[in-house]
Design a protein around this motif. Structure first.
Motif, PDB file in Angstrom:
ATOM      1  N   THR A 237      -9.512  -4.601  -4.980  1.00 47.64           N
ATOM      2  CA  THR A 237      -8.263  -3.840  -4.818  1.00 47.64           C
ATOM      3  C   THR A 237      -7.151  -4.717  -4.273  1.00 47.64           C
ATOM      4  N   GLU A 238      -7.472  -5.595  -3.318  1.00 42.76           N
ATOM      5  CA  GLU A 238      -6.454  -6.495  -2.778  1.00 42.76           C
ATOM      6  C   GLU A 238      -5.940  -7.455  -3.846  1.00 42.76           C
TER       7      GLU A 238
ATOM      8  N   ARG B 253      -3.613  -5.447  -6.079  1.00 44.93           N
ATOM      9  CA  ARG B 253      -2.329  -5.177  -5.421  1.00 44.93           C
ATOM     10  C   ARG B 253      -1.412  -6.386  -5.490  1.00 44.93           C
TER      11      ARG B 253
ATOM     12  N   HIS C 261     -12.148  -2.782 -12.511  1.00 48.83           N
ATOM     13  CA  HIS C 261     -10.861  -3.456 -12.336  1.00 48.83           C
ATOM     14  C   HIS C 261     -10.678  -4.502 -13.445  1.00 48.83           C
TER      15      HIS C 261
ATOM     16  N   ARG D 267       0.804  -1.219   0.000  1.00 43.92           N
ATOM     17  CA  ARG D 267       0.000   0.000   0.000  1.00 43.92           C
ATOM     18  C   ARG D 267       0.838   1.272   0.000  1.00 43.92           C
TER      19      ARG D 267
ATOM     20  N   GLU E 251     -15.117  -3.537  -3.218  1.00 41.77           N
ATOM     21  CA  GLU E 251     -13.967  -2.683  -3.531  1.00 41.77           C
ATOM     22  C   GLU E 251     -12.707  -3.187  -2.847  1.00 41.77           C
TER      23      GLU E 251
END
Length: 297
Positions: free
Chosen positions: A179-180, A183, A233, A29, A175
């Motif tokens: 997002t994870e 990443r 995404h 992050r 979300e």
């Protein structure tokens, strides 16, 4: 206020695994890591005992975060690590320390010889009252493997697993999961468990055509719930699983091949008080992968 990833420490193997997992997450992050050690005041009678008194406890509460911070700085040299030592009730103090954090990470309490973990009372209380995402990490090979994953490595990591209610999907949970996965540069495996109509309980069957129609309807609802997030995404590969049966059981099965399991918890501020719900409870107690609980309205 600078955003952080916060982790609670108590010196256990689980909290050390949580600190390494949190350091890896902070690196992904681009955030600093805050280690929090909560020191509960020693009752007056115990304070008089040389081996159990306040000075002995203070020594260990100072040593635990210092040694943890030194180890993390060696293993994760790019992460900015700070330490806070606080006094008070652990659950309330941890929540207050993490109020400006993006994520709070805790260790679970392990069960020797059992494939999974039993979450301790502090972890359950934090999860039940937190309004930020909370991740619980077990000690063991799988958590360690995820912690040690090099973000720049060409080797794909295990997928992120998301548990979803297709009829009432929560934006915050979706979300977080997408997002994870992005990443980690890994796939997202979406697991949806649903129940057959009540008359199955009475031994009554139904024709194959209606059975197929139910499966198609559930799969279509799941696809529709995920559509806007797949558009947002597009780089995240998504695998959908809509299956009859207990959602908690399906998620626990999926956790064996996961880097992270993501589930939601509805925030309840009514007279019944805070609780985590049956699916979250089952997953937290038996998942073999770290579990992220994302609160939502």
């Amino acid at each position: 206020m600078t955003r952080t990833v916060t982790v609670g420490l108590d010196g256990s193997a689980e909290s050390r695994a949580a600190a390494d997992w949190a350091a890896h997450e902070a690196q992904l992050r681009g955030l600093p890591l805050k280690l929090v050690q909560v020191w509960e005041p020693v009752p007056a009678p115990m304070a008089q005992a040389p081996l159990l008194g306040a000075e002995t406890q203070q020594h260990w509460t100072e040593r635990i975060p210092r040694e943890a911070a030194d180890g993390i700085r060696r293993r994760h040299p790019g992460v900015d690590v700070t330490v806070e030592q606080l006094t008070g009730a652990p659950a309330d103090t941890l929540l207050d320390a993490a109020k400006d954090s993006e994520l709070l990470v805790l260790g679970s309490r392990g069960l020797s010889g059992v494939g999974g973990f039993l979450v301790g009372s502090v972890g359950l209380s934090v999860v039940a009252h937190a309004e930020l995402p909370v991740v619980l990490v077990r000690a063991g090979e799988q958590a360690a493997a995820e912690n040690g994953t090099n973000p720049s490595s060409a080797t794909p990591s295990r997928p992120v697993v998301l548990g979803i209610d297709a009829g009432a999907p929560a934006d915050a949970v979706l979300e977080f999961a997408f997002t994870e996965a992005a990443r980690r540069d890994t796939a997202l495996r979406v697991v949806h468990g649903w129940s057959l109509p009540p008359y199955y309980a009475y031994g009554l069957g139904m024709d194959a055509g209606l059975n197929d129609e139910l499966f198609r309807w559930e799969a279509a609802a799941l696809t529709e719930a995920l559509r806007p997030w797949r558009l947002k995404h597009p780089a995240v590969e998504v695998a959908l699983e809509s299956r009859v049966g207990s959602a908690a059981d399906h998620l626990v099965d999926a956790s064996r091949e996961a880097s992270l399991v993501v589930i939601g918890r509805r925030i309840r501020r009514g007279a019944l008080g805070a609780h985590i719900g049956p699916v979250a409870h089952g997953v937290l107690h038996h998942s073999t992968a770290p579990v992220a609980v994302v609160s939502h309205d």
